[in-house]
Design an enzyme around this catalytic site. Structure first.
Site, PDB file in Angstrom:
ATOM      1  N   SER A  35       0.823  -1.207   0.000  1.00  0.00           N
ATOM      2  CA  SER A  35       0.000   0.000   0.000  1.00  0.00           C
ATOM      3  C   SER A  35       0.854   1.252   0.000  1.00  0.00           C
ATOM      4  O   SER A  35       0.360   2.339  -0.297  1.00  0.00           O
ATOM      5  CB  SER A  35      -0.866   0.042   1.257  1.00  0.00           C
ATOM      6  OG  SER A  35      -1.639  -1.099   1.356  1.00  0.00           O
ATOM      7  N   HIS A  66      -1.039  -2.572  -7.220  1.00  0.00           N
ATOM      8  CA  HIS A  66      -1.803  -2.278  -6.002  1.00  0.00           C
ATOM      9  C   HIS A  66      -3.298  -2.456  -6.269  1.00  0.00           C
ATOM     10  O   HIS A  66      -3.938  -1.570  -6.835  1.00  0.00           O
ATOM     11  CB  HIS A  66      -1.464  -0.834  -5.554  1.00  0.00           C
ATOM     12  CG  HIS A  66      -2.098  -0.430  -4.270  1.00  0.00           C
ATOM     13  ND1 HIS A  66      -2.311   0.887  -3.930  1.00  0.00           N
ATOM     14  CD2 HIS A  66      -2.560  -1.162  -3.231  1.00  0.00           C
ATOM     15  CE1 HIS A  66      -2.887   0.940  -2.743  1.00  0.00           C
ATOM     16  NE2 HIS A  66      -3.046  -0.282  -2.301  1.00  0.00           N
ATOM     17  N   GLU A  98      -3.780   0.275  -9.105  1.00  0.00           N
ATOM     18  CA  GLU A  98      -2.790   1.358  -9.147  1.00  0.00           C
ATOM     19  C   GLU A  98      -1.445   0.692  -9.455  1.00  0.00           C
ATOM     20  O   GLU A  98      -0.978  -0.139  -8.682  1.00  0.00           O
ATOM     21  CB  GLU A  98      -2.761   2.068  -7.782  1.00  0.00           C
ATOM     22  CG  GLU A  98      -1.920   3.325  -7.747  1.00  0.00           C
ATOM     23  CD  GLU A  98      -1.913   3.982  -6.349  1.00  0.00           C
ATOM     24  OE1 GLU A  98      -2.010   3.271  -5.328  1.00  0.00           O
ATOM     25  OE2 GLU A  98      -1.783   5.221  -6.295  1.00  0.00           O
ATOM     26  N   ASN A 116      -3.106   6.032  -1.202  1.00  0.00           N
ATOM     27  CA  ASN A 116      -2.992   6.147   0.256  1.00  0.00           C
ATOM     28  C   ASN A 116      -2.389   7.459   0.726  1.00  0.00           C
ATOM     29  O   ASN A 116      -2.572   7.850   1.871  1.00  0.00           O
ATOM     30  CB  ASN A 116      -2.230   4.953   0.804  1.00  0.00           C
ATOM     31  CG  ASN A 116      -3.135   3.737   0.825  1.00  0.00           C
ATOM     32  OD1 ASN A 116      -4.239   3.804   1.370  1.00  0.00           O
ATOM     33  ND2 ASN A 116      -2.722   2.658   0.195  1.00  0.00           N
TER      34      ASN A 116
HETATM   35  N1  LIG Z   1      -6.153  -4.524   3.560  1.00  0.00           N
HETATM   36  C1  LIG Z   1      -6.318  -3.689   2.553  1.00  0.00           C
HETATM   37  O1  LIG Z   1      -7.386  -3.063   2.397  1.00  0.00           O
HETATM   38  C2  LIG Z   1      -5.212  -3.490   1.552  1.00  0.00           C
HETATM   39  C3  LIG Z   1      -5.503  -2.821   0.352  1.00  0.00           C
HETATM   40  C4  LIG Z   1      -4.495  -2.710  -0.619  1.00  0.00           C
HETATM   41  C5  LIG Z   1      -3.230  -3.212  -0.356  1.00  0.00           C
HETATM   42  N2  LIG Z   1      -2.975  -3.840   0.842  1.00  0.00           N
HETATM   43  C6  LIG Z   1      -1.623  -4.372   1.045  1.00  0.00           C
HETATM   44  O2  LIG Z   1      -1.675  -5.767   0.789  1.00  0.00           O
HETATM   45  C7  LIG Z   1      -0.695  -6.447   1.596  1.00  0.00           C
HETATM   46  C8  LIG Z   1      -1.400  -7.501   2.421  1.00  0.00           C
HETATM   47  O3  LIG Z   1      -2.338  -6.858   3.257  1.00  0.00           O
HETATM   48  P1  LIG Z   1      -3.549  -7.675   3.912  1.00  0.00           P
HETATM   49  O4  LIG Z   1      -4.525  -6.655   4.378  1.00  0.00           O
HETATM   50  O5  LIG Z   1      -3.979  -8.758   3.000  1.00  0.00           O
HETATM   51  O6  LIG Z   1      -2.807  -8.298   5.189  1.00  0.00           O
HETATM   52  P2  LIG Z   1      -3.262  -9.534   6.095  1.00  0.00           P
HETATM   53  O7  LIG Z   1      -2.711  -9.275   7.434  1.00  0.00           O
HETATM   54  O8  LIG Z   1      -4.727  -9.790   5.946  1.00  0.00           O
HETATM   55  O9  LIG Z   1      -2.507 -10.783   5.407  1.00  0.00           O
HETATM   56  C9  LIG Z   1      -1.117 -10.888   5.330  1.00  0.00           C
HETATM   57  C10 LIG Z   1      -0.765 -12.363   5.119  1.00  0.00           C
HETATM   58  O10 LIG Z   1       0.643 -12.452   4.869  1.00  0.00           O
HETATM   59  C11 LIG Z   1       1.068 -13.674   5.444  1.00  0.00           C
HETATM   60  N3  LIG Z   1       2.526 -13.685   5.589  1.00  0.00           N
HETATM   61  C12 LIG Z   1       3.302 -13.080   6.520  1.00  0.00           C
HETATM   62  N4  LIG Z   1       4.605 -13.369   6.307  1.00  0.00           N
HETATM   63  C13 LIG Z   1       4.650 -14.158   5.193  1.00  0.00           C
HETATM   64  C14 LIG Z   1       5.698 -14.777   4.470  1.00  0.00           C
HETATM   65  N5  LIG Z   1       6.976 -14.654   4.845  1.00  0.00           N
HETATM   66  N6  LIG Z   1       5.388 -15.524   3.395  1.00  0.00           N
HETATM   67  C15 LIG Z   1       4.086 -15.694   3.017  1.00  0.00           C
HETATM   68  N7  LIG Z   1       3.049 -15.119   3.665  1.00  0.00           N
HETATM   69  C16 LIG Z   1       3.324 -14.360   4.735  1.00  0.00           C
HETATM   70  C17 LIG Z   1       0.311 -13.741   6.760  1.00  0.00           C
HETATM   71  O11 LIG Z   1       0.293 -15.053   7.288  1.00  0.00           O
HETATM   72  C18 LIG Z   1      -1.074 -13.253   6.327  1.00  0.00           C
HETATM   73  O12 LIG Z   1      -1.890 -14.333   5.900  1.00  0.00           O
HETATM   74  C19 LIG Z   1      -0.001  -5.367   2.430  1.00  0.00           C
HETATM   75  O13 LIG Z   1       1.163  -4.977   1.770  1.00  0.00           O
HETATM   76  C20 LIG Z   1      -1.044  -4.254   2.444  1.00  0.00           C
HETATM   77  O14 LIG Z   1      -0.459  -2.995   2.624  1.00  0.00           O
HETATM   78  C21 LIG Z   1      -3.930  -3.994   1.787  1.00  0.00           C
END
Ligand SMILES: NC(=O)c1ccc[n+]([C@@H]2O[C@H](COP(=O)([O-])OP(=O)(O)OC[C@H]3O[C@@H](n4cnc5c(N)ncnc54)[C@H](O)[C@@H]3O)[C@@H](O)[C@H]2O)c1
Length: 296
Positions: free
Chosen positions: A118, A139, A151, A189
């Site tokens: 993000s 993104h 994005e 963001n």
């Molecule tokens: N939540 C949102 O609305 C949103 C929107 C756009 C982008 N993002 C981005 O997407 C990414 C993920 O966010 P999220 O909300 O899905 O997080 P989340 O916490 O729901 O999920 C993250 C996952 O990553 C896994 N993980 C951690 N270390 C790991 C590794 N070494 N290898 C494989 N898997 C691993 C965890 O077990 C977990 O299942 C982040 O970079 C976040 O900034 C999030």
């Protein structure tokens, strides 16, 4: 491109795997946690059922989509024959640098490495690999199967042919790509998070309650969701990480996260994913109930 490896099976990873698999790509979904993988495939099944019930997907598409996804706990195996890796692991710089080093070692030479971060610098992530010209930001927005925007972020060294391929691929997924440059928070963001932070400050300073803040923004600004509900939806830990990246990256105090946000993350009140944030969430219920701590 045929084979896609998605790293991280949380909120975003399951959605990204879903949209690729639905379009016929072979997807390896990788997570360190088997529980998260099991949860992800169950969520994908539920979301496909919803699309079918709405008539936006034929019933037979469920089995074909699910059968296009294989679940793995080994990143090396998942990335070994991938044409594209999309990383969607936890928003943490050190973790992402470590993961990209591993992906670079495991993925074939021609494979494009994308991150769904993000806010973390694409250029910095690219520098952890031996192929910075093949690293790009992809993104997706939450919820991925529903939201149209991707994005696309060019790192300092991203090759224009890589950008073109990712733009084209996003269109294949039925999304609308928008290409931007690599500065903290990119566009989405950089603009969204200060608004969410200001909403949390307004609550913290007692200017208004949770419902009032969200109602003003929904009815007054035609936002489909108020900023506090949106923060719960995104995950308060993710919001905090992004604000810290903005604060550090620009060196300006205006991005400092509200102390209430910091406290809620420390208390593990992360929003929908933990069942409580500004609102409380009961599985199966769509009612929006303000959390006890914020009831007037
Ligand atoms: N939540 C949102 O609305 C949103 C929107 C756009 C982008 N993002 C981005 O997407 C990414 C993920 O966010 P999220 O909300 O899905 O997080 P989340 O916490 O729901 O999920 C993250 C996952 O990553 C896994 N993980 C951690 N270390 C790991 C590794 N070494 N290898 C494989 N898997 C691993 C965890 O077990 C977990 O299942 C982040 O970079 C976040 O900034 C999030």
């Amino acid at each position: 491109m045929k084979k896609i490896c998605v790293v991280g099976a949380g909120t975003m990873g399951n959605g990204i795997a879903h949209v690729f698999a639905q379009q016929g790509f072979q997807v390896s979904l990788v997570d360190v946690s088997q529980t998260q993988l099991d949860k992800a495939i169950a969520t994908i099944g539920k979301n496909l059922d919803r699309q079918i019930a709405k008539g936006s997907l034929p019933p037979e598409a469920k089995d074909s989509t699910v059968s296009n996804i294989s679940l793995r706990t080994s990143l090396a195996e998942g990335a070994a024959d991938a044409d594209l890796v999309v990383e969607a692991a936890t928003e943490n710089m050190d973790l992402k640098l470590r993961i990209f080093k591993q992906i670079d070692e495991a993925a074939p030479a021609g494979c494009i490495l994308a991150t769904n971060t993000s806010s973390i610098s694409i250029t910095r992530i690219a520098a952890a690999t031996g192929r910075p010209q093949q690293v790009i930001g992809m993104h997706f927005m939450n919820p991925v199967p529903v939201m149209k925007l991707v994005e696309i972020i060019n790192g300092y060294a991203t090759d224009s042919s890589v950008t073109e391929k990712i733009v084209e691929l996003s269109r294949t997924l039925g999304k609308i790509p928008c290409v931007v440059n690599d500065y903290p928070g990119f566009i989405a963001n950089r603009i969204l998070m200060p608004m969410i932070n200001e909403a949390i400050y307004s609550l913290y300073e007692g200017v208004a309650g949770v419902e009032e803040i969200d109602t003003v923004m929904k009815l007054g600004m035609a936002h489909p969701m108020g900023p506090l509900q949106l923060a719960d939806f995104i995950g308060l830990d993710v919001c905090l990480s992004i604000l810290q990246v903005l604060q550090q990256g620009f060196g300006q105090p205006k991005y400092a996260p509200c102390p209430l946000l910091v406290n809620m993350v420390m208390a593990n009140k992360l929003g929908i994913k933990t069942g409580e944030g500004f609102y409380t969430y009961t599985p199966g219920s769509k009612d929006l109930v303000v959390s006890n701590g914020f009831k007037s």
